[in-house]
Design a protein around this motif. Structure first.
Motif, PDB file in Angstrom:
ATOM      1  N   ASN A   1       0.862  -1.187   0.000  1.00  0.00           N
ATOM      2  CA  ASN A   1       0.000   0.000   0.000  1.00  0.00           C
ATOM      3  C   ASN A   1       0.896   1.233   0.000  1.00  0.00           C
ATOM      4  O   ASN A   1       1.306   1.742   1.040  1.00  0.00           O
ATOM      5  N   TYR A   2       1.208   1.725  -1.198  1.00  0.00           N
ATOM      6  CA  TYR A   2       2.127   2.853  -1.324  1.00  0.00           C
ATOM      7  C   TYR A   2       1.400   4.182  -1.539  1.00  0.00           C
ATOM      8  O   TYR A   2       1.960   5.103  -2.130  1.00  0.00           O
ATOM      9  N   SER A   3       0.176   4.270  -1.041  1.00  0.00           N
ATOM     10  CA  SER A   3      -0.527   5.549  -1.121  1.00  0.00           C
ATOM     11  C   SER A   3       0.211   6.564  -0.257  1.00  0.00           C
ATOM     12  O   SER A   3       0.823   6.224   0.763  1.00  0.00           O
TER      13      SER A   3
ATOM     14  N   ASN B   1       3.094   5.927   8.117  1.00  0.00           N
ATOM     15  CA  ASN B   1       4.098   4.969   8.586  1.00  0.00           C
ATOM     16  C   ASN B   1       5.376   5.671   9.034  1.00  0.00           C
ATOM     17  O   ASN B   1       5.928   5.367  10.102  1.00  0.00           O
ATOM     18  N   TYR B   2       5.858   6.598   8.219  1.00  0.00           N
ATOM     19  CA  TYR B   2       7.098   7.296   8.565  1.00  0.00           C
ATOM     20  C   TYR B   2       6.936   8.118   9.847  1.00  0.00           C
ATOM     21  O   TYR B   2       7.853   8.153  10.688  1.00  0.00           O
TER      22      TYR B   2
ATOM     23  N   CYS C   1       7.833   0.519   3.542  1.00  0.00           N
ATOM     24  CA  CYS C   1       6.917   1.606   3.887  1.00  0.00           C
ATOM     25  C   CYS C   1       5.502   1.361   3.385  1.00  0.00           C
ATOM     26  O   CYS C   1       4.570   2.062   3.780  1.00  0.00           O
ATOM     27  N   GLY C   2       5.297   0.354   2.551  1.00  0.00           N
ATOM     28  CA  GLY C   2       3.961   0.043   2.068  1.00  0.00           C
ATOM     29  C   GLY C   2       3.215  -0.931   2.948  1.00  0.00           C
ATOM     30  O   GLY C   2       2.047  -1.235   2.706  1.00  0.00           O
ATOM     31  N   GLY C   3       3.883  -1.437   4.005  1.00  0.00           N
ATOM     32  CA  GLY C   3       3.258  -2.401   4.909  1.00  0.00           C
ATOM     33  C   GLY C   3       2.791  -1.761   6.195  1.00  0.00           C
ATOM     34  O   GLY C   3       2.439  -0.577   6.232  1.00  0.00           O
ATOM     35  N   ASN C   4       2.797  -2.550   7.271  1.00  0.00           N
ATOM     36  CA  ASN C   4       2.401  -2.043   8.582  1.00  0.00           C
ATOM     37  C   ASN C   4       3.628  -1.482   9.314  1.00  0.00           C
ATOM     38  O   ASN C   4       4.743  -1.970   9.119  1.00  0.00           O
TER      39      ASN C   4
END
Length: 535
Positions: free
Chosen positions: A236-238, A245-246, A320-323
């Motif tokens: 999920n790279y929205s 996340n960051y 960064c696209g995960g949890n």
């Protein structure tokens, strides 16, 4: 001896604060790794991990290490002790890298201690699942330690040594695709690259590693395309998801205290949380101005200050696209060490008299928090052992299919049984397991006040949810905006009330007709079967 005295002091401190968590019980996703990596009959059979990927993962170095631990005993002690040794080995490599990068002995020691004692590493060491990051880190930092010794020309022997550790890092975790970029960072600094020609020369020198990374990434992407359903949660790279996340990761790296309490404060009193953040930022800015004054802006030009920030951002890119799991921060947290080492060396001796005590205070806070968290894992082990004993006494593992409400999800900040791990725990410990329908979960603390009442086929559960005591409907569903009703495998779940922290305080489950004898629930102290509670 005096040369290694600072590092030996760090080792002793690490062992002292982490030791309490070296316990005999496994937890949560540990069982997934155990079931898939302890069945090898001999060395030749174990080596098949290099040719046969497991699911979406290709991490043969990690799988081999787990198998070797299994040969040492059936409890979690060899696994957790190995995790601690790997952490100490990574700490040594970091100490070596910082010295090779010509940081002062004081800066290298303080920066290494910051990494070694950071509370974010507790989960990586006491959770067998953390082995992935630990093994990857040994080869990741091992590669960088070798690259830090490179001169203007590199011998074939040096290339071979770096290639072996580089490939081993890729065979440990996908995050290692960032390693070639970090190698470039060190080469860029060590060889004082100042023009396009020297930059091209550095790229050529590292081109084999970029090529290997590219091939590895393409192969992994092709593998994931065949397992689309298994990797959806990781891609999920929205923009909103990545930024969230960051922010979560940076907060976890910078905040040295209880993250659970901080999360609840942000939900219950967002304005108060905002004021606290603003106050802390102002204190930091004022502190920096007091220590550095007008020289602050010149210090900000330090290469490694910015390299530390780049390190954190780049190493987190592949995930960064995960949890935003906290154990993902093991390798990225070295960025803080780089930042701190640069700050110490950029400070003159007079002002270091102010800065060093502040860093010392931070390390003391880290040590106290790590010891507290390790003690929680120690208590978690007792709870996990007792739960498995109840399952054995009640012979629950002999059933074909069961419904289970309030599966113990964790003890305070330490995991117990998440997702499908209760089923896997029974399979690993008793050789068989029913299909477990996870109706709901509960996170526990010493204050396990869960009230339950039964009426016909309905069971009502109530709790006063706080930082550690709360209900969950799944691993990612712990906060809700409004009461709601949902169905899970024919079990009706009705959320009756939500507390101020958006956690469930009251909910009811309706058991399917004819399934009463297969329904179990946890009341905070013991596992109950539905029929035994009837009048």
């Amino acid at each position: 001896m005096s040369k290694f005295a600072p590092f030996i002091s760090i080792v002793l401190a690490v062992v002292a604060v982490f030791y309490a968590g070296i316990t005999p019980s496994f937890s949560s996703d540990d069982y997934v790794h155990l079931l898939n990596n302890t069945h090898f009959k001999n060395t030749l059979d174990a080596l098949s991990v290099f040719t046969e990927p497991y699911g979406r993962e290709y991490r043969p170095m990690v799988r081999i290490s787990l198998w070797l631990n299994h040969l040492m005993g059936s409890t979690a002690i060899p696994f957790k002790a190995t995790n601690l040794v790997l952490h100490l080995l990574t700490t040594f490599l970091i100490y070596r890298i910082l010295n090779k990068l010509k940081f002062s002995p004081l800066a290298a020691t303080l920066a290494t201690a910051t990494f070694a004692l950071h509370p974010i590493h507790v989960t990586s060491i006491h959770f067998i699942l953390g082995r992935t990051d630990l093994v990857a880190a040994v080869f990741y930092f091992g590669t960088l330690a070798l690259v830090a010794e490179w001169k203007s020309t590199v011998s074939i022997r040096e290339y071979i040594s770096v290639s072996l550790t580089f490939i081993a890092a890729l065979a440990s975790k996908e995050m290692s695709v960032t390693l070639c970029l970090m190698m470039l960072l060190i080469v860029f600094y060590n060889q004082q690259i100042k023009n396009t020609r020297s930059l091209i020369s550095a790229f050529i020198k590292l081109s084999p590693f970029f090529a290997i990374t590219f091939v590895y990434a393409m192969v992994r992407i092709l593998m994931w395309n065949k397992l689309a359903s298994d990797v959806t949660v990781y891609i999920n790279y929205s923009a909103s998801h990545v930024v969230s996340n960051y922010l979560t990761w940076f907060f976890a790296l910078l905040y040295p205290f209880d993250l659970y309490r901080a999360q609840d404060l942000m939900i219950e009193s967002p304005f108060v949380a905002f004021l606290v953040v603003v106050f802390c930022v102002l204190i930091i800015i004022c502190g920096l101005l007091i220590i550095y004054g007008r020289t602050l802006f010149s210090i900000c030009k330090s290469f490694w200050l910015w390299a530390g920030l780049i390190w954190i951002c780049v190493t987190l890119l592949p995930i960064c696209g995960g949890n935003p799991h906290r154990w993902y921060l093991y390798i990225p947290s070295f960025g803080i060490s780089l930042f701190l080492a640069a700050a110490v060396d950029a400070t003159d001796q007079h002002k270091q008299k102010i800065l060093i005590p502040i860093i010392g205070l931070l390390l003391a806070i880290y040590s106290i928090e790590v010891f507290r968290l390790s003690t929680i894992w120690n208590k978690q082990s007792v709870v996990a052992t007792e739960l498995l004993k109840q399952i054995e006494v009640k012979k629950i593992y002999m059933k074909e299919r069961i419904y289970f409400a309030n599966i113990p999800f964790g003890y305070e900040s330490a995991y117990l049984f998440t997702i499908s791990s209760l089923q896997e725990a029974m399979q690993y410990n008793f050789g068989q397991s029913p299909v477990v329908v996870a109706v709901s979960y509960v996170n526990l603390s010493d204050d396990r006040k869960i009230s339950s009442s039964i009426e016909s086929r309905n069971i009502n559960f109530k709790i006063d949810p706080n930082h550690y005591n709360f209900f969950l409907l799944s691993a990612t569903e712990r906060r809700f905006d409004n009461p709601e009703v949902r169905e899970k495998e024919k079990v009706l779940i009705k959320i009756n009330a939500i507390a101020k922290n958006k956690k469930i305080s009251d909910y009811t489950v309706t058991i399917p007709e004819g399934e009463q004898s297969n329904f179990y629930y946890f009341d905070g102290n013991k596992i109950n079967s539905f029929p035994s509670t009837l009048p």
